[in-house]
Design a protein around this motif. Structure first.
Motif, PDB file in Angstrom:
ATOM      1  N   THR A  91       0.821  -1.214   0.000  1.00  0.00           N
ATOM      2  CA  THR A  91       0.000   0.000   0.000  1.00  0.00           C
ATOM      3  C   THR A  91       0.854   1.262   0.000  1.00  0.00           C
ATOM      4  O   THR A  91       0.547   2.224  -0.706  1.00  0.00           O
ATOM      5  N   PHE A  92       1.927   1.273   0.748  1.00  0.00           N
ATOM      6  CA  PHE A  92       2.752   2.470   0.877  1.00  0.00           C
ATOM      7  C   PHE A  92       3.568   2.774  -0.375  1.00  0.00           C
ATOM      8  O   PHE A  92       4.092   3.868  -0.527  1.00  0.00           O
ATOM      9  N   LYS A  93       3.690   1.813  -1.256  1.00  0.00           N
ATOM     10  CA  LYS A  93       4.448   2.026  -2.488  1.00  0.00           C
ATOM     11  C   LYS A  93       3.530   2.292  -3.676  1.00  0.00           C
ATOM     12  O   LYS A  93       3.993   2.521  -4.783  1.00  0.00           O
ATOM     13  N   ASP A  94       2.240   2.254  -3.444  1.00  0.00           N
ATOM     14  CA  ASP A  94       1.248   2.397  -4.505  1.00  0.00           C
ATOM     15  C   ASP A  94       0.649   3.810  -4.498  1.00  0.00           C
ATOM     16  O   ASP A  94       0.840   4.579  -3.564  1.00  0.00           O
ATOM     17  N   SER A  95      -0.055   4.120  -5.538  1.00  0.00           N
ATOM     18  CA  SER A  95      -0.788   5.376  -5.636  1.00  0.00           C
ATOM     19  C   SER A  95      -2.239   5.023  -5.932  1.00  0.00           C
ATOM     20  O   SER A  95      -2.511   4.115  -6.721  1.00  0.00           O
ATOM     21  N   PHE A  96      -3.163   5.713  -5.316  1.00  0.00           N
ATOM     22  CA  PHE A  96      -4.573   5.417  -5.545  1.00  0.00           C
ATOM     23  C   PHE A  96      -5.434   6.630  -5.270  1.00  0.00           C
ATOM     24  O   PHE A  96      -4.978   7.620  -4.697  1.00  0.00           O
ATOM     25  N   PRO A 103      -5.632   0.987 -10.385  1.00  0.00           N
ATOM     26  CA  PRO A 103      -5.830   0.063 -11.509  1.00  0.00           C
ATOM     27  C   PRO A 103      -5.950  -1.416 -11.104  1.00  0.00           C
ATOM     28  O   PRO A 103      -6.511  -2.214 -11.848  1.00  0.00           O
ATOM     29  N   LYS A 104      -5.445  -1.766  -9.935  1.00  0.00           N
ATOM     30  CA  LYS A 104      -5.500  -3.163  -9.490  1.00  0.00           C
ATOM     31  C   LYS A 104      -6.851  -3.546  -8.887  1.00  0.00           C
ATOM     32  O   LYS A 104      -7.154  -4.719  -8.741  1.00  0.00           O
ATOM     33  N   GLY A 105      -7.641  -2.557  -8.461  1.00  0.00           N
ATOM     34  CA  GLY A 105      -8.927  -2.854  -7.857  1.00  0.00           C
ATOM     35  C   GLY A 105      -9.437  -1.720  -6.994  1.00  0.00           C
ATOM     36  O   GLY A 105      -8.875  -0.623  -6.989  1.00  0.00           O
ATOM     37  N   SER A 106     -10.497  -2.015  -6.252  1.00  0.00           N
ATOM     38  CA  SER A 106     -11.086  -0.996  -5.388  1.00  0.00           C
ATOM     39  C   SER A 106     -11.647  -1.650  -4.132  1.00  0.00           C
ATOM     40  O   SER A 106     -11.853  -2.858  -4.075  1.00  0.00           O
TER      41      SER A 106
END
Length: 161
Positions: A82-87, A101-104
């Protein structure tokens, strides 16, 4: 309200430190180890204990401080994708919604037990050990942060028995 969330490693590590240090059982353990080490230092100064006893208490203190200040936050940061991702985060009337892009995923506000504010984050707790870090800098300026604070406080409150 919609914002894009990205994390900065130094800020996340500081937030994780705050999380650990704020827990009652960890505070108690740190206090007890500090008292134990202080008593060992005094007794060593008064020549009531051997240097080995003082050395062991000091090593215990150093290891405990390193564990809560460095090792635990770093391990959790490395383990969490989570900490390396953007959402994108949406704070809606009835739900907290995140997507990339991976989901919600969405949560009803009632699923959060508590909200704690620290200098860089809103900590949204599901339970005492599970939480979501929402960075304040995602909200832009101080007006955006204030608006988010008001919304979060109105949606996540202490539940009355």
């Amino acid at each position: 309200m919609q914002v894009t969330v990205t994390y900065k490693k130094a800020q996340v590590l500081q937030a994780l430190r705050y999380h650990f240090i704020s827990k009652r059982e960890i505070k108690l353990m740190i206090i007890l180890v500090n008292v134990f080490t202080s008593v060992a230092a005094i007794l060593f100064y008064l020549k009531k204990v051997t240097p080995l006893a003082f050395l062991i208490s000091f090593i215990l203190w150093v290891v405990l401080m390193l564990a809560f200040w460095r090792w635990l936050p770093s391990a959790i940061y490395k383990k969490s994708a989570t900490f390396k991702d953007s959402f994108r985060v949406s704070l809606e009337e009835n739900h907290f919604f995140i997507e990339n892009p991976k989901g919600s995923k969405s949560w009803a506000w009632r699923e959060f037990s508590e909200m704690i504010e620290t200098p860089n984050f809103f900590h949204l707790y599901f339970n005492p050990r599970s939480f979501f870090l929402l960075p304040k800098d995602a909200f832009g300026d101080s007006d955006g942060v204030h608006e988010a604070r008001v919304l979060l406080k109105s949606k996540i409150g202490k539940k009355k028995p």
